[in-house]
Motif scaffolding. Structure first.
Motif, mmCIF file in Angstrom:
data_model
loop_
_atom_site.group_PDB
_atom_site.id
_atom_site.type_symbol
_atom_site.label_atom_id
_atom_site.label_comp_id
_atom_site.label_asym_id
_atom_site.label_seq_id
_atom_site.Cartn_x
_atom_site.Cartn_y
_atom_site.Cartn_z
ATOM 1 N N ALA A 23 4.570 2.588 12.238
ATOM 2 C CA ALA A 23 3.396 1.808 11.823
ATOM 3 C C ALA A 23 3.155 0.622 12.764
ATOM 4 O O ALA A 23 2.002 0.314 13.094
ATOM 5 C CB ALA A 23 3.570 1.327 10.388
ATOM 6 N N ILE A 24 4.229 -0.025 13.216
ATOM 7 C CA ILE A 24 4.082 -1.139 14.166
ATOM 8 C C ILE A 24 3.475 -0.632 15.475
ATOM 9 O O ILE A 24 2.557 -1.253 16.029
ATOM 10 C CB ILE A 24 5.439 -1.836 14.416
ATOM 11 C CG1 ILE A 24 5.881 -2.602 13.164
ATOM 12 C CG2 ILE A 24 5.361 -2.776 15.616
ATOM 13 C CD1 ILE A 24 7.312 -3.117 13.212
ATOM 14 N N ILE A 99 7.330 -0.519 -1.507
ATOM 15 C CA ILE A 99 7.000 0.702 -0.763
ATOM 16 C C ILE A 99 5.931 1.498 -1.510
ATOM 17 O O ILE A 99 4.970 1.992 -0.900
ATOM 18 C CB ILE A 99 8.279 1.533 -0.520
ATOM 19 C CG1 ILE A 99 9.190 0.799 0.468
ATOM 20 C CG2 ILE A 99 7.942 2.930 -0.015
ATOM 21 C CD1 ILE A 99 10.602 1.341 0.556
ATOM 22 N N THR A 100 6.055 1.595 -2.817
ATOM 23 C CA THR A 100 5.075 2.322 -3.629
ATOM 24 C C THR A 100 3.712 1.640 -3.586
ATOM 25 O O THR A 100 2.678 2.308 -3.466
ATOM 26 C CB THR A 100 5.579 2.446 -5.084
ATOM 27 O OG1 THR A 100 6.872 3.052 -5.075
ATOM 28 C CG2 THR A 100 4.629 3.280 -5.921
ATOM 29 N N THR A 110 -9.908 2.141 4.881
ATOM 30 C CA THR A 110 -10.781 3.084 5.586
ATOM 31 C C THR A 110 -10.537 3.111 7.087
ATOM 32 O O THR A 110 -10.937 4.064 7.741
ATOM 33 C CB THR A 110 -12.268 2.731 5.318
ATOM 34 O OG1 THR A 110 -12.488 1.371 5.694
ATOM 35 C CG2 THR A 110 -12.599 2.920 3.846
ATOM 36 N N THR A 111 -9.901 2.090 7.640
ATOM 37 C CA THR A 111 -9.656 2.071 9.082
ATOM 38 C C THR A 111 -8.182 2.338 9.374
ATOM 39 O O THR A 111 -7.308 2.048 8.556
ATOM 40 C CB THR A 111 -10.041 0.706 9.701
ATOM 41 O OG1 THR A 111 -9.176 -0.296 9.182
ATOM 42 C CG2 THR A 111 -11.500 0.363 9.400
ATOM 43 N N SER A 112 -7.947 2.870 10.548
ATOM 44 C CA SER A 112 -6.569 3.133 10.968
ATOM 45 C C SER A 112 -5.767 1.843 11.034
ATOM 46 O O SER A 112 -4.606 1.798 10.619
ATOM 47 C CB SER A 112 -6.559 3.824 12.332
ATOM 48 O OG SER A 112 -7.091 5.123 12.226
ATOM 49 N N GLU A 113 -6.379 0.787 11.566
ATOM 50 C CA GLU A 113 -5.689 -0.490 11.690
ATOM 51 C C GLU A 113 -5.240 -0.997 10.317
ATOM 52 O O GLU A 113 -4.108 -1.453 10.148
ATOM 53 C CB GLU A 113 -6.595 -1.530 12.355
ATOM 54 C CG GLU A 113 -5.935 -2.881 12.511
ATOM 55 C CD GLU A 113 -6.860 -3.921 13.130
ATOM 56 O OE1 GLU A 113 -6.371 -5.049 13.343
ATOM 57 O OE2 GLU A 113 -8.030 -3.622 13.398
ATOM 58 N N ALA A 114 -6.110 -0.906 9.329
ATOM 59 C CA ALA A 114 -5.780 -1.376 7.986
ATOM 60 C C ALA A 114 -4.672 -0.530 7.358
ATOM 61 O O ALA A 114 -3.793 -1.057 6.669
ATOM 62 C CB ALA A 114 -7.023 -1.362 7.102
ATOM 63 N N PHE A 119 1.175 -0.376 5.858
ATOM 64 C CA PHE A 119 2.529 0.173 5.969
ATOM 65 C C PHE A 119 3.493 -0.843 6.580
ATOM 66 O O PHE A 119 4.615 -0.984 6.113
ATOM 67 C CB PHE A 119 2.536 1.454 6.795
ATOM 68 C CG PHE A 119 2.200 2.701 6.020
ATOM 69 C CD1 PHE A 119 2.138 2.710 4.642
ATOM 70 C CD2 PHE A 119 1.952 3.881 6.685
ATOM 71 C CE1 PHE A 119 1.837 3.866 3.932
ATOM 72 C CE2 PHE A 119 1.653 5.042 5.992
ATOM 73 C CZ PHE A 119 1.587 5.041 4.611
ATOM 74 N N VAL A 120 3.051 -1.527 7.614
ATOM 75 C CA VAL A 120 3.920 -2.519 8.253
ATOM 76 C C VAL A 120 4.328 -3.581 7.240
ATOM 77 O O VAL A 120 5.508 -3.928 7.128
ATOM 78 C CB VAL A 120 3.241 -3.174 9.483
ATOM 79 C CG1 VAL A 120 4.021 -4.393 9.957
ATOM 80 C CG2 VAL A 120 3.091 -2.170 10.613
ATOM 81 N N ILE A 121 3.382 -4.081 6.490
ATOM 82 C CA ILE A 121 3.666 -5.165 5.548
ATOM 83 C C ILE A 121 4.541 -4.689 4.394
ATOM 84 O O ILE A 121 5.629 -5.220 4.161
ATOM 85 C CB ILE A 121 2.360 -5.790 5.023
ATOM 86 C CG1 ILE A 121 1.632 -6.530 6.155
ATOM 87 C CG2 ILE A 121 2.630 -6.732 3.841
ATOM 88 C CD1 ILE A 121 0.220 -6.951 5.818
ATOM 89 N N PHE A 122 4.090 -3.687 3.667
ATOM 90 C CA PHE A 122 4.786 -3.298 2.436
ATOM 91 C C PHE A 122 6.062 -2.501 2.696
ATOM 92 O O PHE A 122 7.085 -2.743 2.048
ATOM 93 C CB PHE A 122 3.839 -2.552 1.500
ATOM 94 C CG PHE A 122 2.826 -3.463 0.865
ATOM 95 C CD1 PHE A 122 3.139 -4.170 -0.280
ATOM 96 C CD2 PHE A 122 1.575 -3.640 1.427
ATOM 97 C CE1 PHE A 122 2.221 -5.032 -0.865
ATOM 98 C CE2 PHE A 122 0.649 -4.490 0.856
ATOM 99 C CZ PHE A 122 0.978 -5.191 -0.291
#
Length: 140
Positions: A23-24, A99-100, A110-114, A119-122
């Motif tokens: 994800a990073i 994680i859930t 809706t965007t790949s970046e988001a 994923f990176v954050i949670f």
């Protein structure tokens, strides 16, 4: 059951690290969020939930649970016992909750970046929580 929980933990840790790094990389290199990224996130979610079920089954059969029921004050005074009886289970449950949440939130983006950022954050918070309360002395 303890051995299954311990060996499965290696798999969980490896897959979770891989998912966070993936994800990073996706976020920093502005990649498209593909089916591969979706599957990595989903597989990580599934593996961590299996670990949760194994861990809960082991916990309620463990001597730590019995000791906590009979003499909670003694458990809380002993650092090693407190880690295994209280801190480890609570922190792991909290990590899997993050994680859930990350999995659920990424589906609404809706965007790949988001999606990668979620994923990176949670998943990252989940990874840090897990790393903070693994009983390392029992692993090596």
């Amino acid at each position: 059951m303890k051995e299954v929980h311990s060996y499965w933990a290696y798999l969980v840790l490896a897959i979770l690290v891989f998912a966070v790094i993936n994800a990073i990389i996706g976020l920093t290199q502005k990649k498209q969020f593909t089916d591969k990224d979706l599957r990595i996130g989903l597989f990580t979610l599934i593996v961590t939930h299996i670990q949760l079920l194994i861990g809960l089954a082991w916990y309620f059969m463990s001597p730590w649970f019995e000791l906590l029921k009979t003499d909670a004050a003694a458990v809380m005074k002993d650092k090693a016992a407190r880690l295994l009886a209280v801190e480890h289970p609570i922190t792991m449950i909290l990590a899997i909750v993050f994680i859930t949440i990350g999995w659920s939130k990424h589906k609404k983006k809706t965007t790949s970046e988001a999606k990668f950022k979620t994923f990176v954050i949670f998943y990252g918070i989940g990874l840090l929580l897990i790393l903070s309360r693994i009983p390392w002395s029992n692993w090596f």
